[in-house]
Enzyme design. Sequence first.
Site, PDB file in Angstrom:
ATOM      1  N   ASN A  61       4.841  -2.222   8.222  1.00  0.00           N
ATOM      2  CA  ASN A  61       5.051  -1.005   8.852  1.00  0.00           C
ATOM      3  C   ASN A  61       6.299  -0.210   8.569  1.00  0.00           C
ATOM      4  O   ASN A  61       7.310  -0.893   8.308  1.00  0.00           O
ATOM      5  CB  ASN A  61       4.797  -1.269  10.534  1.00  0.00           C
ATOM      6  CG  ASN A  61       5.848  -2.259  11.045  1.00  0.00           C
ATOM      7  OD1 ASN A  61       6.281  -3.095  10.692  1.00  0.00           O
ATOM      8  ND2 ASN A  61       6.567  -1.834  12.318  1.00  0.00           N
ATOM      9  N   ILE A  62       6.379   1.075   8.599  1.00  0.00           N
ATOM     10  CA  ILE A  62       7.480   1.901   8.187  1.00  0.00           C
ATOM     11  C   ILE A  62       7.603   3.015   9.375  1.00  0.00           C
ATOM     12  O   ILE A  62       6.804   3.789   9.362  1.00  0.00           O
ATOM     13  CB  ILE A  62       7.262   2.567   6.971  1.00  0.00           C
ATOM     14  CG1 ILE A  62       6.970   1.190   5.804  1.00  0.00           C
ATOM     15  CG2 ILE A  62       8.249   3.188   6.510  1.00  0.00           C
ATOM     16  CD1 ILE A  62       6.398   2.020   4.398  1.00  0.00           C
TER      17      ILE A  62
ATOM     18  N   CYS B  29       1.371   2.398   9.795  1.00  0.00           N
ATOM     19  CA  CYS B  29       1.303   0.676  10.133  1.00  0.00           C
ATOM     20  C   CYS B  29       1.229   0.025   8.819  1.00  0.00           C
ATOM     21  O   CYS B  29       0.791   0.300   7.686  1.00  0.00           O
ATOM     22  CB  CYS B  29       0.102   0.797  10.966  1.00  0.00           C
ATOM     23  SG  CYS B  29      -0.130   1.645  12.728  1.00  0.00           S
TER      24      CYS B  29
ATOM     25  N   CYS C 252      -4.270  -0.761  15.208  1.00  0.00           N
ATOM     26  CA  CYS C 252      -4.536   0.221  16.068  1.00  0.00           C
ATOM     27  C   CYS C 252      -5.769   0.904  15.860  1.00  0.00           C
ATOM     28  O   CYS C 252      -6.339   0.598  14.918  1.00  0.00           O
ATOM     29  CB  CYS C 252      -3.376   1.181  15.961  1.00  0.00           C
ATOM     30  SG  CYS C 252      -3.284   2.149  14.553  1.00  0.00           S
TER      31      CYS C 252
ATOM     32  N   GLU D  51      -1.157  -2.139   8.169  1.00  0.00           N
ATOM     33  CA  GLU D  51      -2.393  -2.303   7.483  1.00  0.00           C
ATOM     34  C   GLU D  51      -2.746  -0.990   6.619  1.00  0.00           C
ATOM     35  O   GLU D  51      -3.447  -1.009   5.519  1.00  0.00           O
ATOM     36  CB  GLU D  51      -3.475  -2.274   8.603  1.00  0.00           C
ATOM     37  CG  GLU D  51      -3.347  -3.483   9.603  1.00  0.00           C
ATOM     38  CD  GLU D  51      -2.355  -3.086  10.880  1.00  0.00           C
ATOM     39  OE1 GLU D  51      -1.174  -2.578  10.865  1.00  0.00           O
ATOM     40  OE2 GLU D  51      -2.697  -3.318  11.930  1.00  0.00           O
TER      41      GLU D  51
END
Length: 175
Positions: free
Chosen positions: A67-68, A78, A125, A80
């Site tokens: 995640n950034i 995210c 999410c 993913e």
Amino acid sequence: MTQTRHAQKACAEMRGSMEQTQIDDALCRRLIAAALEARKRSYAPYSHYHVGAALWTQSGKLYTGCNIENAAYTPTNCAERTAFFTAVAAGERQFLAIAIAGSPAEIDENGGRKIGKLTQTAWPCGVCRQVMAEFCDPDSFFIVVAESESDYEIRTLRKLLPEGFGSENLADCIQ
């Protein structure tokens, strides 16, 4: 049932559901280990919630992401999606499984925060689930969420995104 036996049983069930991919316990653990390693590279100065992801492709390649965060929040990405976008940018279009490892940072003895032991599972999410739906078969794409290499749960994308919206919903619009 111990957590390790639970994980082995889940992987065995996943393997039975994905015979064409030949996924096994070793691959599950490899994905989780890669997600844990990617988590170390996360940039989360605001939420202190560090997440790593490892995406396994049909071609047998592994792509990772973390995640950034961004102070403006909306540009935050995210783990993913970082993994998916990296893989797509490399030319991949077929995906079989993703492992996700994330939880809040630990407070160290000086009151600072550090990326430490996982304390919970990090489910994807809604936006990440929608990105997965764009590229993955909801019945054969598996999502592994981990607290450790031996304590994890596995779900299909269909289970996490029932009645999802995809290209088939646009069939009458696309010519």
